[in-house]
Scaffold this motif. Structure first.
Motif, PDB file in Angstrom:
ATOM      1  N   SER A 248      75.129  21.672  68.859  1.00  0.00           N
ATOM      2  CA  SER A 248      75.307  20.087  68.562  1.00  0.00           C
ATOM      3  C   SER A 248      74.623  19.864  66.908  1.00  0.00           C
ATOM      4  CB  SER A 248      74.160  19.780  69.234  1.00  0.00           C
ATOM      5  OG  SER A 248      72.761  20.611  68.534  1.00  0.00           O
TER       6      SER A 248
ATOM      7  N   GLY B  96      80.557  11.762  73.777  1.00  0.00           N
ATOM      8  CA  GLY B  96      80.487  12.755  74.296  1.00  0.00           C
ATOM      9  C   GLY B  96      81.678  12.717  75.079  1.00  0.00           C
TER      10      GLY B  96
ATOM     11  N   LEU C 161      80.622  20.974  77.486  1.00  0.00           N
ATOM     12  CA  LEU C 161      79.283  20.120  77.358  1.00  0.00           C
ATOM     13  C   LEU C 161      78.825  19.823  78.079  1.00  0.00           C
ATOM     14  CD1 LEU C 161      77.844  17.441  75.332  1.00  0.00           C
ATOM     15  CD2 LEU C 161      79.975  16.292  76.951  1.00  0.00           C
TER      16      LEU C 161
ATOM     17  N   TRP D 101      73.147  18.632  73.310  1.00  0.00           N
ATOM     18  CA  TRP D 101      73.814  17.558  72.717  1.00  0.00           C
ATOM     19  C   TRP D 101      73.479  16.047  73.182  1.00  0.00           C
ATOM     20  CZ3 TRP D 101      77.801  18.291  69.789  1.00  0.00           C
ATOM     21  CH2 TRP D 101      78.576  19.332  69.846  1.00  0.00           C
TER      22      TRP D 101
END
Length: 212
Positions: free
Chosen positions: A5, A16, A125, A132
């Motif tokens: 990240s 995101g 992700l 993140w």
């Protein structure tokens, strides 16, 4: 091949954007960029780093040997894909080389790009959510049935259904992605429907960004 990240400064409203292979996240990213968002794609950066002359080629060659580098000097992605599917240790080794470098490029570009808000397109992700989450104000997941994912990837890449499903098996499940989504973008019908849904999200994100 998702990055570590980025440390995003100064603070910006950040989305995101993710989705399984063949879901249409690239199409959504392109639409958001057209509407005025600043879009950075971790996978595209990974491709840049592993292209001929890319910053990751030398360490990849040192770690995996000449067999993983094409005659043109790029990462042999098909051969590497087969290798990491067969050996999780190789996957971790690959990620340890690529992730920090992709993260560094994301940090540099996030500080420079212009837009109403920032969109980080990160294919994996959900798999790296712990890294993140602190940097994201919203998580948008592009979603469609798995059979449609398989058909789309087969059409664009020439991979077999078995090869596509093997890639999907290394990703988070559809249910896991839907569970973490703040915004779910259905892409199971037409491009016009996708554009309409994306436009509505863009308007929502503009309002949220103005409050920061």
């Amino acid at each position: 091949m998702v990055a570590s990240s980025p440390e995003l400064t100064p603070r910006r409203f950040t989305v995101g954007l993710t989705g399984g292979i063949g879901s249409g996240k690239s199409a959504v990213a392109e639409l958001l960029a057209e509407m005025g968002a600043a879009v950075l794609d971790a996978d595209r950066i990974s491709h840049e780093l592993t292209a001929p002359g890319g910053a990751a080629i030398a360490p990849l060659r040192a770690a995996f040997g000449d067999a993983m580098i094409t005659a043109q000097g790029a990462l042999d992605r098909a051969r590497m894909r087969a290798a990491v599917f067969a050996d999780p240790a190789l996957r971790h080794q690959l990620e340890s080389i690529l992730h920090p470098r992709v993260g560094e490029v994301l940090r540099e570009r996030a500080a420079m790009v212009k837009g109403n808000y920032l969109v980080l397109v990160v294919p994996l992700l959900v798999e790296g959510l712990a890294r993140w989450r602190a940097y994201l104000d919203r998580i948008a997941v592009v979603d469609c049935p798995q059979a449609l994912q398989v058909a789309r990837v087969m059409q664009r890449s020439g991979l077999s259904a078995e090869e596509v499903r093997a890639i999907m098996a290394t990703q988070a499940t559809r249910e896991a992605r839907r569970d973490v989504a703040d915004d779910l973008i259905d892409n199971s019908t037409s491009l016009d429907a996708l554009r309409s849904r994306t436009r509505a999200l863009h308007a929502q994100y503009l309002q949220m960004a103005s409050a920061i």
